[in-house]
Enzyme design. Structure first.
Site: not given
Lengths: 247, 638, 254
Positions: B42-43, B45, B266, B330, B401, B425, B435
């Site tokens: 992901g972002l 890694g 969420h 949220r 979420h 995460e 968050r």
């Protein structure tokens, strides 16, 4: 171990192996995008030919004199700079070259595409965009090609036309089309030609990369108009002869 | 065990710069000698693997996806925050830092958050250089919007597909490194165990998902960027395959799991329509800018929403929070919806939602403006529900979420196991108990592009000259047989119930007893229900096929087995934390108005849990949190 | 509603495959197409039959994992929709739905409906990037990007890499995927320095695995993100230019 091999337990070997040659022209020719470009350029040449041929043939409606005069003019084209028929032969060689490249490219791309999907879909496809014309290009192309050979034998070389008289274009055409089966062959072949042109005349812009969303609709209209024009006019010749309107 | 966060000395604004100067470096020629394993694409890694590859390290990337580009970062919609102050509206690193600490309800580590705010500006520069097509103004400059109730416009976005575009940017950088041979990419390869030798992480054992082959990968350091654990609730907005397995197996090898009870719900998701529902879909938070949330006053009202007159509607957020109205954070919005539904005023066929009504906005702004703002969301909603939000109000309900908890890491992002780094995460570090919107993407990329590449050298430098432990080492062999054993154990149960059945049942327990509102009673209930379900899983799960081929039920079974252990820890953490903060709401601890009531005297710490065995009481280690730069205060949104 | 599924079952890459027919009575029209397969797989498990293998993940139309040929259409009958976002209410009650895997030599079948699309990664690896090592970037706002260019790049960048374009193409060509990836980068100022090396590299890599584009336009219709074939024209044009351009002496003119 390279990343490619390690990637999965699956085969990740190229479907079309080989490495591109170094020379840009060969490299261009080797690639499918390059071949499509060549098909588009040769296609434009062929469209130009088909159009000019059609325009010339329209003189059949003016009678034997004008048509034969036109045919003679073609042979004299380029005089006095060039000897008689030289320019015509240059154009013919150019056309033959265009045909050759168009057909060889098409054949090679067809083989490539067959290899790219060795097992077909096992259920019927429901096409959303691919038209009858686009999906039958290779068949309409083959039909037009075969027809072209017959057409040359019939009206250029004369060996398929028992009443062929060299130089008398008008009479050759009339005698040829008076044979109903020949007229039917001409009509069917020109339907195939029109269908082929319809996809080709649209598709060539795409292959050449000459696109602008503003003109996308106009491209369709152009292709449809051009194909219809060629088809209708070319079919009119045998039709008019068979029905006796042109004698 | 003493938890040392290794936060550098000095004023908070100088800590990161000082630290980068103080850490040991590996010279460029020596980087080739180090082998780093990155798990997850992901972002965090992908950006880490790409950057480490650029620096010259030998990197091996493992992902269970068929392509790195599929990682769930791709689904993030809204945007990414950065303290650029391009709007000239008073934003600064200090303000982003402050907002994040406060938004996290004072349960994050200040130094980490400050660094996050500092590098946020570099992230945007980096992404633009890579070709991320962020939204632009007509003059060609970057556009911004406000997000998640922030008072400044600091969110950069690429339509509703910001996560996708950022991930593609990182993926492309990664692809370049793969092409150059600096990163060895292994797709459809799932990490199933961490190998630790002499207290150092030295490799992982993974299963190839197509061939079933169990294989060891050795390295000088292991980087986990394997995402969050929201799927422990079964229904969540996470992707189907998102799981806790890599983090959990590392936990079982000694890595501490911190604050697992901090989960984010969420408020605007499409409610489940039935039991077959496999996941929930998020509707962007931006909808609350123009939508009004309401329920009928009477729980027995069966009229269609347009037939209910204004006087019989309860716009409960506007009523309870006149200042913030529909734009409360949220956690507050989510709990309010739950209250309405719990009290029987829910709407929809199974009365499990509330209305998000755009009627007033459509009248005020016109349909055209609404189309410009929300058309893609409205279309997505219609595709899923069959209802047209231009005509009838949306039905929404909160859903799990994001998870703020994760493996404990120090300032260098290294866990308590030497050589094991955790990014994105999967770690616990930056968001505290809640968050803020558009901050997840920021953290993932900060960790991968900027933090890890600057800190990992500190660990590697002294290892120069010592080869990585070989995969023929007994430690690897033991882990391999551990993995093979678990596969065989699951396959040999040959019970009667599907893996999904157990996952769904676990989800019900987690959601009902440890969801938006938690009490000692419900948590105790969960603490007895989860082990029972786990026992049932190991005696009655039914998995067909074998372990030597592509077997998706088997993959899933391993993940659910871990959730069945992890869920218990999550509940235990929630039970232990006798306060309410952020996403963790204990009904015993609330203000008179029903708001979260923190207990800073007793709970201003990160709870890092140590594994002691299945069903054994884990041991908690506390990292005290101090707030020297942001004053502890009660959040209020009245 | 009641449906009948005809699903392609194939144990492995080289095994023979066949259609199996499964009755799916009483399913809800609110289900997504993949949830229908979840229900089918529960049924199969109960009958001691192996579940159908299919790739899926986010189920919100963005990860690009799902890939099914549904009644002769890639991703099924609804335009601009990936399989995971297709809901049963779009199908006719009582109908028989035939589901096949993507078929292309470039996408070998793994099992049942799951195929290997890693050839797409090879295309990106060959040149689908901008060389911008971390840390070297200048301030983001120093690069001005006209809004139209940025919007067009985003239109192309919306590609989810699902492979529907290849699946739908009668020639099994990957032109739309490659063009989308290429155009995204080459429409932006940041992508200019590598523009012409990129196009040659990506096209040549693409042609190792896939067929040739003959402009059927089927890809555009199948694309869940409705990416335009105008990008294919851009790819073609740049490829031709790249072969004949004197890039060495073009200086800053891309």
């Amino acid at each position: 171990m390279t990343a490619t091999q390690a990637n999965t337990g699956q085969h990740r070997q190229p479907v079309h192996p080989g490495t591109p040659p170094a020379h840009p022209v060969l490299r261009f020719w080797r690639s499918a995008v390059g071949k499509k470009w060549i098909m588009a350029v040769t296609g434009i040449m062929l469209l130009g030919f088909v159009f000019a041929h059609m325009v010339g043939n329209l003189k059949i409606y003016l009678g034997a004199g004008p048509l034969n005069t036109y045919a003679e003019w073609l042979r004299n084209l380029g005089e006095p700079a060039l000897p008689r028929t030289v320019l015509l032969w240059i154009m013919r060689i150019g056309l033959i070259g265009a045909f050759f490249l168009h057909i060889v490219s098409a054949a090679q791309l067809t083989r490539m595409n067959q290899r790219a999907r060795p097992s077909k879909y096992q259920s019927p496809r429901d096409y959303a965009a691919a038209s009858f014309a686009s999906r039958t290009m290779r068949w309409t192309g083959v039909i037009v090609g075969l027809y072209l050979i017959f057409h040359l034998m019939d009206l250029t070389w004369g060996n398929a036309n028992p009443r062929y008289v060299r130089g008398d274009t008008y009479e050759n055409v009339i005698h040829s089309f008076k044979r109903v089966p020949v007229a039917i062959v001409y009509i069917l072949a020109n339907i195939a030609l029109a269908i082929h042109i319809f996809h080709g005349a649209w598709s060539m812009f795409q292959s050449l990369g000459l696109n602008n969303p503003k003109w996308n609709r106009a491209r369709r209209t152009f292709a449809m108009g051009f194909a219809t024009l060629i088809g209708v006019v070319n079919i009119s010749f045998p039709l008019m002869v068979v029905t006796g309107v042109v004698k | 065990m003493k938890l040392d966060s290794h936060v550098p000395e000095g004023p908070i604004a100088d800590k990161w710069d000082n630290h980068k100067f103080d850490v040991k470096l590996v010279n460029p020629a020596n980087k080739r000698k180090f082998h780093v394993l990155v798990v997850g694409s992901g972002l965090a890694g992908a950006s880490a693997a790409a950057t480490l590859g650029e620096l010259g390290y030998q990197v091996t990337m493992l992902t269970f996806h068929d392509s790195p580009r599929r990682a769930h970062s791709i689904a993030a919609q809204g945007g990414i925050n950065a303290a650029k102050n391009y709007r000239n509206d008073g934003d600064s690193v200090q303000r982003l830092f402050y907002d994040t600490v406060k938004g996290g309800d004072f349960r994050a580590r200040e130094a980490n958050v400050y660094r996050l705010a500092q590098v946020s500006v570099n992230i945007i520069d980096q992404c633009v250089a890579q070709g991320v097509p962020f939204a632009r103004e007509y003059g060609g400059l970057l556009d911004n919007r406000s997000f998640g109730g922030a008072q400044v416009s600091r969110t950069f976005y690429a339509r509703g597909q910001t996560g996708q575009q950022l991930l593609l940017g990182a993926y492309q950088a990664l692809a370049r490194q793969v092409h150059l041979g600096n990163v060895d990419l292994h797709t459809r390869t799932e990490m199933l165990d961490l190998v630790v030798k002499d207290g150092r992480a030295c490799g992982v054992v993974a299963r190839h998902l197509i061939t079933g082959q169990v294989k060891s990968f050795a390295g000088h350091a292991v980087v986990l960027a394997t995402g969050g654990y929201g799927n422990v609730f079964y229904l969540s907005t996470n992707a189907m395959a998102s799981n806790v397995t890599a983090a959990w197996r590392a936990h079982k090898r000694g890595a501490l799991m911190a604050n697992p009870c901090f989960t984010q719900i969420h408020p605007t998701c499409i409610p489940a329509s039935d039991d077959f529902q496999s996941k929930l879909t998020l509707m962007s938070e931006s909808l609350r800018n123009d939508g009004r949330i309401w329920v009928p006053e009477s729980g027995t009202d069966t009229r269609s929403p347009d037939q209910i007159p204004e006087s019989e509607r309860d716009y409960y957020l506007e009523r309870r929070y006149p200042t913030f109205g529909n734009l409360v954070p949220r956690d507050v919005a989510s709990r309010a919806s739950k209250r309405e539904v719990d009290e029987g005023r829910g709407v929809g066929p199974i009365k499990n939602g509330v209305y998000l009504d755009f009627g007033e906005a459509i009248n005020r702004l016109g349909r055209h403006t609404m189309e410009e703002r929300y058309d893609n969301l409205f279309q997505m909603y219609e595709r899923i529900t069959g209802d047209d939000p231009y005509k009838v109000p949306m039905r929404i309900y909160p859903a799990v979420h994001y998870t703020m908890g994760g493996l404990w890491v120090d300032y260098n992002l290294m866990s308590n196991v030497a050589g094991l780094y955790v990014l994105g995460e999967a770690n616990f570090s930056d968001h505290g108990a809640n968050r803020l919107g558009a901050s997840a993407l920021m953290q993932g990329l900060a960790d991968g592009y900027f933090v890890l590449p600057a800190t990992i050298n500190d660990y590697l430098a002294p290892l120069l000259g010592s080869p990585a432990v070989g995969t023929d080492d007994p430690a690897f062999k033991a882990a391999e047989s551990n993995v093979a054993d678990q596969t065989n154990r699951m396959l040999s149960v040959k019970g009667t119930k599907s893996v999904d059945h157990f996952h769904r049942e676990l989800g019900k327990i987690m959601w009902n007893d440890c969801g938006m509102a938690r009490s000692a009673e419900t948590l105790d209930n969960a603490l007895s229900a989860i082990p029972a379900l786990r026992d049932e899983f190991w005696t009655d799960v039914k998995i067909l096929g074998d372990g030597e081929s592509f077997n998706q039920s088997l993959e899933k079974a391993g993940r659910v087995a871990d959730f069945l252990e992890f869920g218990e820890l999550l509940v235990r953490d929630a039970r232990d934390r006798e306060e309410s903060c952020g996403g963790h709401f204990r009904v015993e601890h609330q203000t008179e108005d029903g708001e979260a009531l923190r207990d800073d005297d007793n709970f201003a710490y990160a709870a890092a849990w140590e594994w002691k065995g299945v069903g054994e009481q884990p041991e908690v280690h506390k990292e005290p949190l101090t707030f020297d730069n942001v004053h502890l205060a009660q959040r209020s949104y009245k | 509603m009641d449906l009948t599924l005809r699903v392609w079952r194939q144990a492995g890459p080289d095994s023979p495959g066949r259609f199996e027919t499964y009755a799916m009575p009483g399913v809800s029209e609110d289900m997504s197409f993949l949830e229908l397969f979840d229900v089918l797989n529960e049924q199969l498990l109960a009958d001691n039959e192996e579940p159908v293998a299919f790739d899926h993940d986010c189920r919100e139309g963005i990860c690009g994992s799902c890939a099914m040929m549904i009644d002769g259409r890639a991703h099924g009958p609804e335009k601009g929709t990936a399989t995971c976002q297709l809901h049963l209410r779009k199908l006719k009650n009582g109908s028989v739905i035939t589901v096949e895997p993507w078929r292309s030599a470039g996408f070998p079948i793994i099992k049942d409906l799951a195929v290997d699309r890693s050839a797409f990664d090879r295309i990106v690896e060959s040149g689908g990037f901008i060389t911008a090592p971390t840390g070297a970037a200048r301030d983001a706002n120093e690069i001005l990007v006209p809004k139209e260019a940025s919007d067009a790049a985003m239109d192309a960048a919306a590609c989810i890499g699902c492979g529907a374009c290849v699946a739908a193409c009668p020639n099994s060509a990957a032109q739309l995927f490659t063009a989308a990836k290429y155009s995204h980068l080459s429409l932006l100022p940041q992508g200019q320095p590598e523009r012409y090396t990129r196009v040659v590299a990506m096209v040549e890599e693409m042609e190792k695995y896939f067929g040739s584009c003959t402009n059927h336009g089927e890809c555009e219709q199948a694309c869940p993100k409705e990416i335009s074939i105008d990008f294919i024209a851009m790819l073609n044009r740049d490829f031709v230019k790249a072969q004949f351009k004197n890039t060495r002496l073009s200086g800053q003119r891309a």
